[in-house]
Scaffold this motif. Sequence first.
Motif, PDB file in Angstrom:
ATOM      1  N   HIS A 116       0.803  -1.222   0.000  1.00  0.00           N
ATOM      2  CA  HIS A 116       0.000   0.000   0.000  1.00  0.00           C
ATOM      3  C   HIS A 116       0.838   1.276   0.000  1.00  0.00           C
ATOM      4  CE1 HIS A 116      -3.615  -2.296   1.988  1.00  0.00           C
ATOM      5  NE2 HIS A 116      -3.358  -2.696   0.747  1.00  0.00           N
ATOM      6  N   ILE A 124      -3.223  -2.907  -4.621  1.00  0.00           N
ATOM      7  CA  ILE A 124      -4.331  -3.367  -3.777  1.00  0.00           C
ATOM      8  C   ILE A 124      -4.595  -4.817  -4.152  1.00  0.00           C
ATOM      9  CG2 ILE A 124      -6.698  -2.960  -3.031  1.00  0.00           C
ATOM     10  CD1 ILE A 124      -6.413  -0.080  -4.002  1.00  0.00           C
ATOM     11  N   CYS A 152      -2.355   1.258  -8.786  1.00  0.00           N
ATOM     12  CA  CYS A 152      -2.719   2.671  -8.933  1.00  0.00           C
ATOM     13  C   CYS A 152      -1.515   3.516  -8.544  1.00  0.00           C
ATOM     14  CB  CYS A 152      -3.944   3.039  -8.097  1.00  0.00           C
ATOM     15  SG  CYS A 152      -3.779   2.770  -6.327  1.00  0.00           S
ATOM     16  N   SER A 158      -5.486   6.298  -3.162  1.00  0.00           N
ATOM     17  CA  SER A 158      -5.661   4.861  -2.996  1.00  0.00           C
ATOM     18  C   SER A 158      -7.035   4.378  -3.397  1.00  0.00           C
ATOM     19  CB  SER A 158      -5.408   4.490  -1.522  1.00  0.00           C
ATOM     20  OG  SER A 158      -6.325   5.156  -0.684  1.00  0.00           O
ATOM     21  N   ILE A 159      -7.861   5.243  -4.010  1.00  0.00           N
ATOM     22  CA  ILE A 159      -9.225   4.866  -4.367  1.00  0.00           C
ATOM     23  C   ILE A 159      -9.263   4.378  -5.802  1.00  0.00           C
ATOM     24  CG2 ILE A 159     -11.567   5.738  -4.721  1.00  0.00           C
ATOM     25  CD1 ILE A 159     -11.092   7.668  -2.426  1.00  0.00           C
ATOM     26  N   SER A 185     -10.585   0.476  -2.167  1.00  0.00           N
ATOM     27  CA  SER A 185      -9.348   1.190  -1.865  1.00  0.00           C
ATOM     28  C   SER A 185      -8.440   0.275  -1.063  1.00  0.00           C
ATOM     29  CB  SER A 185      -9.649   2.456  -1.053  1.00  0.00           C
ATOM     30  OG  SER A 185     -10.109   2.110   0.249  1.00  0.00           O
ATOM     31  N   THR A 186      -7.324   0.807  -0.600  1.00  0.00           N
ATOM     32  CA  THR A 186      -6.450   0.028   0.281  1.00  0.00           C
ATOM     33  C   THR A 186      -7.212  -0.418   1.529  1.00  0.00           C
ATOM     34  OG1 THR A 186      -5.645   2.119   1.216  1.00  0.00           O
ATOM     35  CG2 THR A 186      -4.309   1.104  -0.496  1.00  0.00           C
TER      36      THR A 186
END
Length: 318
Positions: A116, A124, A152, A158-159, A185-186
């Motif tokens: 992450h 993820i 990502c 992180s979304i 997300s994460t």
Amino acid sequence: MTSSFKDKLGEGGYGTVFRGSLQDGCAVAVKLLKVSKGNGEEFLNEAISICRTSHINIVGLLGFFLEAAKRALVYEYMANGSLEKYIYTENSDLVIGWDKLQQIALGLARGLEYLHQGCSTRIIHFDIKPQNILLGQDFCPKIADFGLAKLCHLKAGSILSVAEARGTIGFIAPEVFSIGFGVGSTNSDVYSYGMMLLEMVGGMINKGKGNTESSSDVYFPNRIYDSIAEQVQSCEVICDLKKAMRKMALVGLWCIQTNPENRPSMSKVIDMLEKRINELEMPPKPFLSCTSIPSYLSSHTSYGYRSSYCSASPALLP
């Protein structure tokens, strides 16, 4: 390399794993992927994801094979297999203690923190579960099976937009299968990690008892929560064994908070696992209920509960 696929180590939804050896005698695990739909996204995800990583708690990818529809991945060999067989087994030879389980939980948290935060491209995983955790000769845990992983860029946050539910029923974060709970997300990996911790606790408690509950109205996390709350209210003095069990349960309950924003980051999870039990706060109680889950989820049976989205609660922890 595999002597014509002679030694089968296991089989999952995305392929079969065989033991093999390189020319220098080094043992390897060869994952022969099933024929995939489309352009082989799972294969590319796994190869690209692992190639971007270098961490003691992430399984090492040594090479890959690609010829038309035939695809294979070559990993380092993990002598002790998956975590699954150690938390569900009735074989006394495979029992590992709570101290070792805590070390495994901590190693996995460090591996996820790296995915992450430590990679140049954030990863993820989306399928954290006991079956995807491999144990080396010294029981050093390593995260494996990146077939569902999403990449990502760190600058983008992180979304992620997740077009369809991905993961394993019982470990999937609610926002992954329903946008009403948020976005992937994460934090979705944090949820799966928390469910895995509770699965580890439940598996160890239920050894020799069989599946004590199989009703669809049983939500195992709530049973753990009620038991811990009762201990706190009664100021019960607990032994070291119960302390180890309770710490893993508390961290797991924090990780499975319904609102993704209320879950700790993996850095915070590491911090909690390294603290003493009396330094940990009681989390809010999970509030998802059976009436809110899709019908297709109700068929899942895991250790001591049927779905990760059902509520109810007599205490289970001793």
